[in-house]
Design a protein around this motif. Structure first.
Motif, PDB file in Angstrom:
ATOM      1  N   GLY A 146     -13.123  -9.575 -20.319  1.00 35.51           N
ATOM      2  CA  GLY A 146     -13.580  -8.363 -19.066  1.00 35.51           C
ATOM      3  C   GLY A 146     -14.063  -8.935 -18.166  1.00 35.51           C
ATOM      4  N   ARG A 147     -13.891 -10.031 -17.648  1.00 34.02           N
ATOM      5  CA  ARG A 147     -14.454 -10.727 -16.476  1.00 34.02           C
ATOM      6  C   ARG A 147     -13.196 -11.260 -15.602  1.00 34.02           C
ATOM      7  NH1 ARG A 147     -19.165 -12.574 -20.020  1.00 34.02           N
ATOM      8  NH2 ARG A 147     -20.961 -11.034 -19.091  1.00 34.02           N
ATOM      9  N   TYR A 148     -13.270 -10.833 -14.573  1.00 33.59           N
ATOM     10  CA  TYR A 148     -11.967 -11.115 -13.558  1.00 33.59           C
ATOM     11  C   TYR A 148     -12.522 -11.661 -12.252  1.00 33.59           C
ATOM     12  CZ  TYR A 148     -10.340  -7.774 -16.749  1.00 33.59           C
ATOM     13  OH  TYR A 148      -9.879  -7.011 -17.911  1.00 33.59           O
ATOM     14  N   GLU A 149     -11.473 -12.454 -11.746  1.00 31.32           N
ATOM     15  CA  GLU A 149     -11.542 -13.197 -10.343  1.00 31.32           C
ATOM     16  C   GLU A 149     -10.931 -11.971  -9.283  1.00 31.32           C
ATOM     17  OE1 GLU A 149      -9.133 -16.750  -9.849  1.00 31.32           O
ATOM     18  OE2 GLU A 149     -10.488 -17.840 -10.908  1.00 31.32           O
ATOM     19  N   LEU A 150     -11.432 -12.106  -8.179  1.00 33.56           N
ATOM     20  CA  LEU A 150     -10.766 -11.098  -7.301  1.00 33.56           C
ATOM     21  C   LEU A 150      -9.735 -11.534  -6.396  1.00 33.56           C
ATOM     22  CD1 LEU A 150     -14.056  -9.297  -6.143  1.00 33.56           C
ATOM     23  CD2 LEU A 150     -12.538  -8.442  -7.781  1.00 33.56           C
ATOM     24  N   LEU A 151      -9.630 -12.961  -6.543  1.00 29.04           N
ATOM     25  CA  LEU A 151      -8.323 -13.412  -5.740  1.00 29.04           C
ATOM     26  C   LEU A 151      -6.987 -12.784  -6.185  1.00 29.04           C
ATOM     27  CD1 LEU A 151      -7.358 -15.660  -3.813  1.00 29.04           C
ATOM     28  CD2 LEU A 151      -7.063 -17.126  -5.737  1.00 29.04           C
ATOM     29  N   GLU A 152      -6.003 -12.150  -5.156  1.00 28.26           N
ATOM     30  CA  GLU A 152      -4.941 -11.516  -5.405  1.00 28.26           C
ATOM     31  C   GLU A 152      -4.894 -10.096  -6.297  1.00 28.26           C
ATOM     32  OE1 GLU A 152      -2.438 -12.485  -3.938  1.00 28.26           O
ATOM     33  OE2 GLU A 152      -3.208 -14.022  -3.144  1.00 28.26           O
ATOM     34  N   LYS A 153      -6.218  -9.746  -6.424  1.00 24.68           N
ATOM     35  CA  LYS A 153      -6.426  -8.426  -6.611  1.00 24.68           C
ATOM     36  C   LYS A 153      -6.294  -7.436  -5.612  1.00 24.68           C
ATOM     37  CE  LYS A 153      -7.276  -9.300 -11.362  1.00 24.68           C
ATOM     38  NZ  LYS A 153      -7.221 -10.854 -11.202  1.00 24.68           N
ATOM     39  N   ASN A 154      -5.870  -6.178  -6.011  1.00 30.57           N
ATOM     40  CA  ASN A 154      -5.651  -4.920  -5.047  1.00 30.57           C
ATOM     41  C   ASN A 154      -6.964  -4.304  -4.913  1.00 30.57           C
ATOM     42  OD1 ASN A 154      -3.024  -5.892  -4.827  1.00 30.57           O
ATOM     43  ND2 ASN A 154      -2.164  -4.148  -5.873  1.00 30.57           N
ATOM     44  N   ILE A 155      -7.536  -4.103  -3.802  1.00 30.47           N
ATOM     45  CA  ILE A 155      -8.546  -3.233  -3.359  1.00 30.47           C
ATOM     46  C   ILE A 155      -7.907  -1.929  -2.709  1.00 30.47           C
ATOM     47  CG2 ILE A 155      -9.194  -4.296  -1.322  1.00 30.47           C
ATOM     48  CD1 ILE A 155     -12.095  -3.436  -1.827  1.00 30.47           C
ATOM     49  N   SER A 156      -8.248  -0.711  -2.971  1.00 30.77           N
ATOM     50  CA  SER A 156      -7.889   0.483  -2.255  1.00 30.77           C
ATOM     51  C   SER A 156      -9.004   0.926  -1.823  1.00 30.77           C
ATOM     52  CB  SER A 156      -7.406   1.665  -3.460  1.00 30.77           C
ATOM     53  OG  SER A 156      -6.078   1.121  -3.631  1.00 30.77           O
ATOM     54  N   ALA A 171     -13.116  -7.855   2.116  1.00 29.58           N
ATOM     55  CA  ALA A 171     -12.291  -8.023   0.799  1.00 29.58           C
ATOM     56  C   ALA A 171     -10.930  -9.235   1.174  1.00 29.58           C
ATOM     57  CB  ALA A 171     -11.764  -6.713   0.239  1.00 29.58           C
ATOM     58  N   HIS A 172     -10.414  -8.808   2.069  1.00 25.20           N
ATOM     59  CA  HIS A 172      -9.162  -9.794   2.751  1.00 25.20           C
ATOM     60  C   HIS A 172      -9.689 -11.186   2.540  1.00 25.20           C
ATOM     61  CE1 HIS A 172      -5.503 -10.521   4.585  1.00 25.20           C
ATOM     62  NE2 HIS A 172      -6.140 -11.178   5.491  1.00 25.20           N
ATOM     63  N   ALA A 173     -10.849 -11.283   3.357  1.00 24.97           N
ATOM     64  CA  ALA A 173     -11.299 -12.720   3.532  1.00 24.97           C
ATOM     65  C   ALA A 173     -11.542 -13.378   2.215  1.00 24.97           C
ATOM     66  CB  ALA A 173     -12.760 -12.580   4.090  1.00 24.97           C
ATOM     67  N   ILE A 174     -11.767 -12.779   0.790  1.00 23.93           N
ATOM     68  CA  ILE A 174     -11.924 -13.544  -0.175  1.00 23.93           C
ATOM     69  C   ILE A 174     -10.569 -13.518  -0.933  1.00 23.93           C
ATOM     70  CG2 ILE A 174     -14.355 -13.049  -0.379  1.00 23.93           C
ATOM     71  CD1 ILE A 174     -13.997 -11.002  -2.714  1.00 23.93           C
ATOM     72  N   GLY A 175      -9.677 -12.953  -0.402  1.00 19.65           N
ATOM     73  CA  GLY A 175      -8.145 -13.296  -0.910  1.00 19.65           C
ATOM     74  C   GLY A 175      -7.822 -12.019  -1.762  1.00 19.65           C
ATOM     75  N   MET A 176      -8.306 -10.752  -1.448  1.00 19.81           N
ATOM     76  CA  MET A 176      -7.836  -9.370  -2.173  1.00 19.81           C
ATOM     77  C   MET A 176      -6.812  -9.003  -1.258  1.00 19.81           C
ATOM     78  SD  MET A 176     -11.183  -7.777  -3.487  1.00 19.81           S
ATOM     79  CE  MET A 176     -10.472  -6.685  -4.769  1.00 19.81           C
ATOM     80  N   ASN A 177      -5.633  -8.362  -1.907  1.00 19.02           N
ATOM     81  CA  ASN A 177      -4.840  -7.225  -1.181  1.00 19.02           C
ATOM     82  C   ASN A 177      -5.106  -6.284  -0.890  1.00 19.02           C
ATOM     83  OD1 ASN A 177      -2.940  -9.554  -1.763  1.00 19.02           O
ATOM     84  ND2 ASN A 177      -2.793  -8.871  -3.948  1.00 19.02           N
ATOM     85  N   VAL A 178      -5.205  -5.634   0.366  1.00 21.21           N
ATOM     86  CA  VAL A 178      -5.925  -4.405   0.910  1.00 21.21           C
ATOM     87  C   VAL A 178      -4.939  -3.332   1.140  1.00 21.21           C
ATOM     88  CG1 VAL A 178      -7.182  -3.448   2.841  1.00 21.21           C
ATOM     89  CG2 VAL A 178      -7.650  -5.850   2.316  1.00 21.21           C
ATOM     90  N   TYR A 179      -5.188  -2.411   0.185  1.00 20.57           N
ATOM     91  CA  TYR A 179      -4.415  -1.259   0.456  1.00 20.57           C
ATOM     92  C   TYR A 179      -5.402   0.037   0.882  1.00 20.57           C
ATOM     93  CZ  TYR A 179      -0.522  -3.142  -2.467  1.00 20.57           C
ATOM     94  OH  TYR A 179       0.420  -3.927  -2.967  1.00 20.57           O
ATOM     95  N   HIS A 237      -1.838  -2.304   3.765  1.00 22.45           N
ATOM     96  CA  HIS A 237      -0.924  -1.528   3.156  1.00 22.45           C
ATOM     97  C   HIS A 237      -1.257  -0.181   3.171  1.00 22.45           C
ATOM     98  CE1 HIS A 237       0.824  -5.268   1.820  1.00 22.45           C
ATOM     99  NE2 HIS A 237      -0.094  -5.572   1.329  1.00 22.45           N
ATOM    100  N   PRO A 238      -0.716   0.687   3.782  1.00 26.32           N
ATOM    101  CA  PRO A 238      -1.228   2.284   3.632  1.00 26.32           C
ATOM    102  C   PRO A 238      -0.551   2.936   2.426  1.00 26.32           C
ATOM    103  CG  PRO A 238       0.808   1.946   5.175  1.00 26.32           C
ATOM    104  CD  PRO A 238       0.499   0.695   4.702  1.00 26.32           C
ATOM    105  N   CYS A 239      -1.236   3.788   1.914  1.00 31.40           N
ATOM    106  CA  CYS A 239      -0.948   4.601   0.793  1.00 31.40           C
ATOM    107  C   CYS A 239      -0.633   5.944   1.213  1.00 31.40           C
ATOM    108  CB  CYS A 239      -2.060   4.705  -0.308  1.00 31.40           C
ATOM    109  SG  CYS A 239      -2.076   2.954  -1.093  1.00 31.40           S
ATOM    110  N   ALA A 240       0.535   6.688   0.727  1.00 34.79           N
ATOM    111  CA  ALA A 240       0.792   8.076   1.429  1.00 34.79           C
ATOM    112  C   ALA A 240      -0.243   9.166   0.758  1.00 34.79           C
ATOM    113  CB  ALA A 240       2.237   8.303   0.737  1.00 34.79           C
ATOM    114  N   THR A 241      -0.765   8.898  -0.595  1.00 34.82           N
ATOM    115  CA  THR A 241      -1.662  10.016  -1.268  1.00 34.82           C
ATOM    116  C   THR A 241      -2.553   9.146  -1.981  1.00 34.82           C
ATOM    117  OG1 THR A 241      -0.385   9.685  -3.271  1.00 34.82           O
ATOM    118  CG2 THR A 241       0.432  11.395  -1.523  1.00 34.82           C
ATOM    119  N   LEU A 242      -3.791  10.066  -2.180  1.00 30.80           N
ATOM    120  CA  LEU A 242      -4.901   9.458  -2.950  1.00 30.80           C
ATOM    121  C   LEU A 242      -4.307   8.836  -4.145  1.00 30.80           C
ATOM    122  CD1 LEU A 242      -7.676  12.126  -2.564  1.00 30.80           C
ATOM    123  CD2 LEU A 242      -7.977   9.575  -2.310  1.00 30.80           C
TER     124      LEU A 242
END
Length: 445
Positions: A149-159, A174-182, A200-205
């Motif tokens: 249940g413990r995770y790195e944030l590198l390459e994880k997606n943040i919305s 978030a981008h600076a620590i390697g997260m993918n930004v949506y 990355h833009p999302c079309a809906t919530l």
């Protein structure tokens, strides 16, 4: 003219509520203001605040996010020109009432951004690594060294829901620590900014929740069209969190925006059913007026939800920045008639760059057809030279702000004629809401 606010040529009296940083008072006094500050407990004493305004007839009211500004509060001082919010949020102010009364509402949309963004990123890291859980276990003398249940944030997606000032800073960190930004934002300007930065833009919530390992909220009380954002998120959105991310997903949720964006019961259900694995909440639908008031934490029994008492902007750095920002906004309004950061039309500055000396004529009026013409005609018929003017409609609230630099002031009779002309042309008895006429000179403080 008795129904119209005839504002003081020079603002001199300021009332301060809700304990903003003392540098606000110091700076206002250096500008020549008489500052009256009420204790934090006055937030609960509406009648007392109204009595203070009636007695003092203050020009400006400074406050933070709790004390509610209503018709009754506005009526207490006929000299009140503006409500000055030492924060971003404006949902404690009846903006329609302010528009009817010809009272401007200004806020500070920038100074607390870094503080909130840092707190949000810190919470995301702590939740993803279950640091809060480990801390509580340690207090019980338990040694819970495990990787489950413990995770790195590198390459994880943040919305990021809402790509305004704070949301954008969270995304950058978030981008600076390697997260993918949506991100999800209805504003095309915000979407273009996000795309330009490679996000990355999302079309809906729903899409933003599905693709996110982490979802963080940064939306305002209303959308761009003035519609309330109350309960824009429900259990169905929470149910989608991380749906496209598989099992190796921290499924973290953070809210440091507004407490009423969802029903706390929806988040409780999502947490108890294991959909949201960890959450941090800094804002609530019902918040106490002061630290001494009783409060029922809706998540008190949920160990997976970390709660904080609306402290996103509560840092030693942000609060003096806010005080200085709002004092400077007061100086601009007082000495030049310049309006910046009005919640009626965010991100717009209304004023002009004219060399003094001149007389400034500032009018808050309805956006009824012909009202602007009545002001221009009055200046022309008085034989005044309109050196420069700036006009901005606040269509959502049915009013406008008009400021003109003229070579000599209008007389009382000429102002009365302007008011009657505006009423006649527009057919609106409340066409003119407030008037202020004042000299602008070189070296003016």
């Amino acid at each position: 003219m008795e129904s119209i606010r005839i504002l003081n040529p020079r603002f001199r009296k300021a009332l301060v509520l809700e304990n903003p940083h003392p540098i606000l008072d110091e700076t206002l006094r250096s500008q020549g203001f008489e500052v009256e500050r009420l204790p934090e407990s006055a937030t609960r004493d509406v009648a007392g605040v109204i009595a203070t305004l009636e007695r003092g007839q203050h020009d400006l009211l400074f406050k933070r996010s709790r004390f509610e500004v209503t018709d009754e509060v506005l009526a207490a001082s006929r000299r009140l020109a503006a409500v000055m919010l030492c924060c971003i949020g404006d949902d404690s102010v009846d903006k329609d009432a302010c528009a009817r009364a010809g009272v401007l509402v200004l806020n500070d949309p920038v100074s607390n951004g870094r503080s909130v963004a840092e707190m949000v990123l810190g919470e995301i890291i702590c939740l993803a690594r279950r640091i809060f859980v480990a801390h509580e276990a340690g207090r019980q003398h338990l040694w819970t060294k495990e990787s489950w249940g413990r995770y790195e944030l590198l390459e994880k997606n943040i919305s990021v829901i809402g790509l305004g000032n704070i949301g954008r800073q969270v995304a950058q960190l978030a981008h600076a620590i390697g997260m993918n930004v949506y991100f999800y934002d209805q504003s095309e300007t915000a979407r273009e900014v996000g795309r330009t930065l490679g996000w990355h833009p999302c079309a809906t919530l729903a899409e933003a929740f599905r693709v996110g390992d982490v979802v963080t909220l940064h939306v305002s009380a209303e959308d761009a069209k003035g519609r309330s954002n109350r309960n824009i998120i429900d259990f169905e959105q929470f149910r989608l969190l991380g749906a496209e991310r598989g099992e190796n997903c921290p499924r973290v949720f953070v809210n440091a925006a507004r407490g009423f964006l969802y029903d706390p019961q929806a988040l409780r259900r999502a947490v108890t059913e294991g959909i949201v694995r960890a959450a941090a909440v800094d804002v609530f639908p019902d918040e106490p007026g002061s630290s001494s008031d009783a409060w029922e934490n809706p998540y008190a029994d949920l160990g997976a939800v970390t709660t904080t008492p609306h402290i996103g902007a509560a840092t030693e750095e942000a609060q003096p920045r806010i005080g200085l920002h709002m004092a400077h906004s007061a100086w601009l309004l007082n000495t030049r008639g310049t309006v910046r950061d009005t919640v009626f039309n965010p991100k717009v500055s209304i004023g002009f760059d004219v060399e003094p000396p001149y007389t400034a004529l500032a009018v808050v009026h309805s956006d009824s057809r012909g009202t602007k013409k009545a002001i221009s005609d009055a200046i022309f018929e008085a034989g005044r030279n309109n050196i420069e003017s700036n006009h901005r409609d606040f269509a959502r609230y049915g009013i406008a702000y008009d400021i003109s630099a003229i070579d000599a002031p209008l007389s009382d009779d000429q102002l009365s004629g302007m008011i009657e002309s505006a009423r006649t042309i527009s057919g609106d008895a409340t066409a003119i809401r407030s008037i202020r006429q004042f000299p602008v000179t070189e070296g003016q403080n």
